[in-house]
Design a protein around this motif. Structure first.
Motif, PDB file in Angstrom:
ATOM      1  N   UNK A  70       0.834  -1.198   0.000  1.00 58.15           N
ATOM      2  CA  UNK A  70       0.000   0.000   0.000  1.00 58.15           C
ATOM      3  C   UNK A  70       0.870   1.250   0.000  1.00 58.15           C
ATOM      4  N   UNK A  71       1.903   1.245   0.852  1.00 56.92           N
ATOM      5  CA  UNK A  71       2.802   2.407   0.934  1.00 56.92           C
ATOM      6  C   UNK A  71       3.490   2.666  -0.398  1.00 56.92           C
ATOM      7  N   UNK A  72       3.869   1.597  -1.082  1.00 57.89           N
ATOM      8  CA  UNK A  72       4.538   1.740  -2.381  1.00 57.89           C
ATOM      9  C   UNK A  72       3.620   2.450  -3.382  1.00 57.89           C
ATOM     10  N   UNK A  73       2.360   1.996  -3.459  1.00 54.48           N
ATOM     11  CA  UNK A  73       1.440   2.597  -4.424  1.00 54.48           C
ATOM     12  C   UNK A  73       1.039   4.012  -4.015  1.00 54.48           C
ATOM     13  N   UNK A  74       0.803   4.231  -2.729  1.00 52.38           N
ATOM     14  CA  UNK A  74       0.483   5.584  -2.258  1.00 52.38           C
ATOM     15  C   UNK A  74       1.635   6.546  -2.568  1.00 52.38           C
ATOM     16  N   UNK A  75       2.864   6.080  -2.392  1.00 59.44           N
ATOM     17  CA  UNK A  75       4.042   6.932  -2.633  1.00 59.44           C
ATOM     18  C   UNK A  75       4.093   7.387  -4.084  1.00 59.44           C
ATOM     19  N   UNK A  76       3.785   6.459  -4.996  1.00 57.31           N
ATOM     20  CA  UNK A  76       3.815   6.824  -6.420  1.00 57.31           C
ATOM     21  C   UNK A  76       2.792   7.915  -6.723  1.00 57.31           C
ATOM     22  N   UNK A  77       1.604   7.769  -6.161  1.00 55.67           N
ATOM     23  CA  UNK A  77       0.561   8.770  -6.403  1.00 55.67           C
ATOM     24  C   UNK A  77       0.861  10.070  -5.655  1.00 55.67           C
ATOM     25  N   UNK A  78       1.399   9.953  -4.438  1.00 52.60           N
ATOM     26  CA  UNK A  78       1.692  11.142  -3.632  1.00 52.60           C
ATOM     27  C   UNK A  78       2.756  12.013  -4.295  1.00 52.60           C
ATOM     28  N   UNK A  79       3.733  11.394  -4.927  1.00 54.35           N
ATOM     29  CA  UNK A  79       4.790  12.151  -5.602  1.00 54.35           C
ATOM     30  C   UNK A  79       4.230  12.994  -6.738  1.00 54.35           C
ATOM     31  N   UNK A  80       3.075  12.569  -7.263  1.00 54.90           N
ATOM     32  CA  UNK A  80       2.427  13.324  -8.337  1.00 54.90           C
ATOM     33  C   UNK A  80       1.407  14.326  -7.784  1.00 54.90           C
ATOM     34  N   UNK A  81       1.463  14.539  -6.465  1.00 54.06           N
ATOM     35  CA  UNK A  81       0.619  15.569  -5.857  1.00 54.06           C
ATOM     36  C   UNK A  81      -0.812  15.166  -5.584  1.00 54.06           C
ATOM     37  N   UNK A  82      -1.107  13.857  -5.543  1.00 57.96           N
ATOM     38  CA  UNK A  82      -2.490  13.425  -5.321  1.00 57.96           C
ATOM     39  C   UNK A  82      -2.793  13.497  -3.821  1.00 57.96           C
ATOM     40  N   UNK A  83      -3.690  14.397  -3.461  1.00 57.67           N
ATOM     41  CA  UNK A  83      -3.898  14.698  -2.040  1.00 57.67           C
ATOM     42  C   UNK A  83      -4.418  13.507  -1.234  1.00 57.67           C
ATOM     43  N   UNK A  84      -5.243  12.677  -1.837  1.00 51.87           N
ATOM     44  CA  UNK A  84      -5.768  11.528  -1.096  1.00 51.87           C
ATOM     45  C   UNK A  84      -4.663  10.517  -0.800  1.00 51.87           C
ATOM     46  N   UNK A  85      -3.752  10.356  -1.734  1.00 58.39           N
ATOM     47  CA  UNK A  85      -2.612   9.468  -1.517  1.00 58.39           C
ATOM     48  C   UNK A  85      -1.665  10.055  -0.472  1.00 58.39           C
ATOM     49  N   UNK A  86      -1.477  11.369  -0.515  1.00 57.01           N
ATOM     50  CA  UNK A  86      -0.626  12.019   0.491  1.00 57.01           C
ATOM     51  C   UNK A  86      -1.199  11.794   1.892  1.00 57.01           C
ATOM     52  N   UNK A  87      -2.505  11.952   2.012  1.00 51.76           N
ATOM     53  CA  UNK A  87      -3.173  11.761   3.299  1.00 51.76           C
ATOM     54  C   UNK A  87      -3.052  10.311   3.771  1.00 51.76           C
ATOM     55  N   UNK A  88      -3.305   9.365   2.882  1.00 53.06           N
ATOM     56  CA  UNK A  88      -3.241   7.953   3.250  1.00 53.06           C
ATOM     57  C   UNK A  88      -1.822   7.530   3.608  1.00 53.06           C
ATOM     58  N   UNK A  89      -0.836   8.017   2.864  1.00 53.51           N
ATOM     59  CA  UNK A  89       0.564   7.692   3.152  1.00 53.51           C
ATOM     60  C   UNK A  89       0.983   8.305   4.488  1.00 53.51           C
ATOM     61  N   UNK A  90       0.498   9.512   4.780  1.00 52.75           N
ATOM     62  CA  UNK A  90       0.793  10.146   6.069  1.00 52.75           C
ATOM     63  C   UNK A  90       0.294   9.277   7.217  1.00 52.75           C
ATOM     64  N   UNK A  91      -0.878   8.672   7.042  1.00 48.50           N
ATOM     65  CA  UNK A  91      -1.418   7.793   8.070  1.00 48.50           C
ATOM     66  C   UNK A  91      -0.519   6.589   8.322  1.00 48.50           C
ATOM     67  N   UNK A  92       0.060   6.032   7.247  1.00 50.61           N
ATOM     68  CA  UNK A  92       0.970   4.897   7.401  1.00 50.61           C
ATOM     69  C   UNK A  92       2.241   5.307   8.140  1.00 50.61           C
ATOM     70  N   UNK A  93       2.784   6.481   7.808  1.00 50.53           N
ATOM     71  CA  UNK A  93       3.982   6.963   8.510  1.00 50.53           C
ATOM     72  C   UNK A  93       3.648   7.252   9.984  1.00 50.53           C
TER      73      UNK A  93
END
Length: 445
Positions: free
Chosen positions: A65-88
């Motif tokens: 999940x973190x791997x896929x969220x990271x890919x989307x977060x790097x492209x500025x996708x706010x929902x992925x940034x939020x979800x990845x923040x929760x994992x961290x």
């Protein structure tokens, strides 16, 4: 395919079927991955990450999940940034890192995502991953509140309505407005949100001017919230049945609801069960419930457990254990535990006499209005015989209350409600506290 999986999982429009749900989720995941291989897309990457995070159509896998969220977060996708923040934040699939979580929440909040702003408000309030900053916390809570209001107006949602009502009720992100809060919570309760049902029911049941129809609705909401598994609602319903408030008194029902709440770790329900078992002349069972509640830090259970162990009435006497639990309760500010410790250290019975410790505990209890502690402080230099007489008198007064309880008759016995109220009034007059000790504020989940 994903929606079919969710409908089968939740039983929406069809009987719930976990096996078929998994099949459709697996097909959806495969299709998302096919789309991603053909044309990489941050939205699809986020959706794949969500499925791995939730174990939908695949084994649950935080690292994937973190791997896929990271890919989307790097492209500025706010929902992925939020979800990845929760994992961290939780250290799931990635190393725990509050500063990284703060950075990602900030990026998502800057794009207008209110849930990220909410998390930032909590972090700046509590100093998690940053220096505590009330101004910043207020800024982000206000941003979250406005965002939630906008979302709720676009699409009614019971969780959003509850969150808005909760914030208005406590003045978080907005001015405190109880009337508006109850309106929002009422909307959420109408949609069967158990947290909202509990909150609204509590307010109605506490209102002596509430109409009978309102009371009936409140009981229905509270019962539904309890049946939904909300431990605070189960505990509150147990108290109503125990005390015969708004419902016919039914100790069996009280025990059932307290037990369900206690099974979820509710320390107040454990304490209540201990008190019921004590009234039913079952000190061994009372001790077990008090111990469970005391282990969770409940100062009133710690005090009761200490008293049981000190007296050894129906349980093995354990002076060292009694002093330990009374001390833990006293250190949390329980004046009755403080008074008991003062008396123990002053008289030196079963423990070493310690005048300094006695003065300390009596002083703390007296500062909270305990008249008996004040009496001992004022007569520290009186003769030992006077102390002995005072102690015998207090012991005799305590025995009076014990002797008023009826003998056990099997099953779940309890003192008649009028007699119990009379005994409680006498105990309060002696310096004892009423038995209900509930957490004053429920935190938003």
């Amino acid at each position: 395919m994903h929606d079919l999986g969710r409908m089968l999982a939740d039983g929406v429009g069809i009987d719930a079927d976990a096996e078929q749900s998994h099949t459709w989720y697996a097909k959806a995941l495969s299709a998302f991955q096919t789309v991603e291989r053909q044309r990489p897309n941050r939205y699809v990457e986020y959706r794949i990450g969500k499925m791995y995070a939730g174990g939908l159509g695949t084994e649950q896998d935080d690292a994937a999940a973190a791997k896929w969220f990271s890919q989307a977060a790097k492209q500025g996708y706010k929902y992925a940034q939020y979800s990845l923040a929760g994992l961290y934040s939780r250290g799931k699939g990635v190393p725990q890192d509050d500063e990284k979580a703060l950075e990602l929440y900030t990026l998502a909040a800057a794009q207008g995502f209110p849930y990220a702003a909410w998390e930032l408000g909590k972090r700046y309030r509590d100093g998690v991953g940053c220096t505590s900053d009330e101004r910043q916390a207020a800024h982000y809570f206000s941003m979250a509140y406005q965002g939630f209001r906008t979302l709720a107006e676009e699409r009614p949602d019971d969780r959003l309505q509850y969150r808005i009502g909760w914030m208005l009720l406590r003045g978080v992100g907005s001015e405190r407005d109880e009337s508006a809060a109850l309106e929002w919570l009422g909307k959420s309760a109408e949609l069967k949100n158990p947290y909202a049902e509990y909150q609204v029911a509590k307010h109605i049941l506490a209102d002596s001017n509430a109409a009978s129809e309102q009371m009936k609705q409140a009981l229905n909401w509270l019962t539904h919230a309890a049946e939904s598994g909300l431990d605070y609602a189960q505990y509150a319903l147990g108290k109503l049945y125990r005390d015969g408030r708004s419902v016919a008194q039914d100790t069996t029902q009280a025990v059932i609801w307290f037990s369900q709440a206690a099974g979820q770790g509710n320390q107040y329900a454990m304490y209540a069960l201990g008190k019921l078992r004590l009234e039913a002349d079952d000190p061994a069972a009372a001790r077990r419930w008090f111990r469970q509640s005391a282990d969770l830090g409940n100062q009133f259970a710690q005090y009761q457990l200490g008293k049981l162990l000190l007296c050894g009435d129906g349980v093995a006497k354990d002076t060292a254990g009694a002093v330990r639990w009374l001390t833990e309760s006293a250190e949390q500010g329980n004046q009755y535990a403080q008074y008991a410790l003062g008396k123990l250290y002053l008289l030196g019975k079963d423990i070493s006499q310690d005048r300094e410790s006695a003065v300390r505990w009596f002083t703390l209890a007296a500062e909270q209005g305990n008249e008996y502690a004040r009496y001992f402080l004022d007569h520290m230099d009186d003769s030992p015989s006077l102390f002995a007489s005072a102690t015998r008198l207090l012991h005799h007064m305590g025995r009076i209350f014990q002797e008023q309880a009826p003998p056990p008759s099997g099953g779940i016995s309890f003192v008649d409600s009028k007699l119990r109220r009379k005994i409680r009034e006498k105990k309060i007059a002696m310096g004892h506290k009423p038995d209900d000790h509930e957490e004053p504020v429920q935190q938003l989940r």
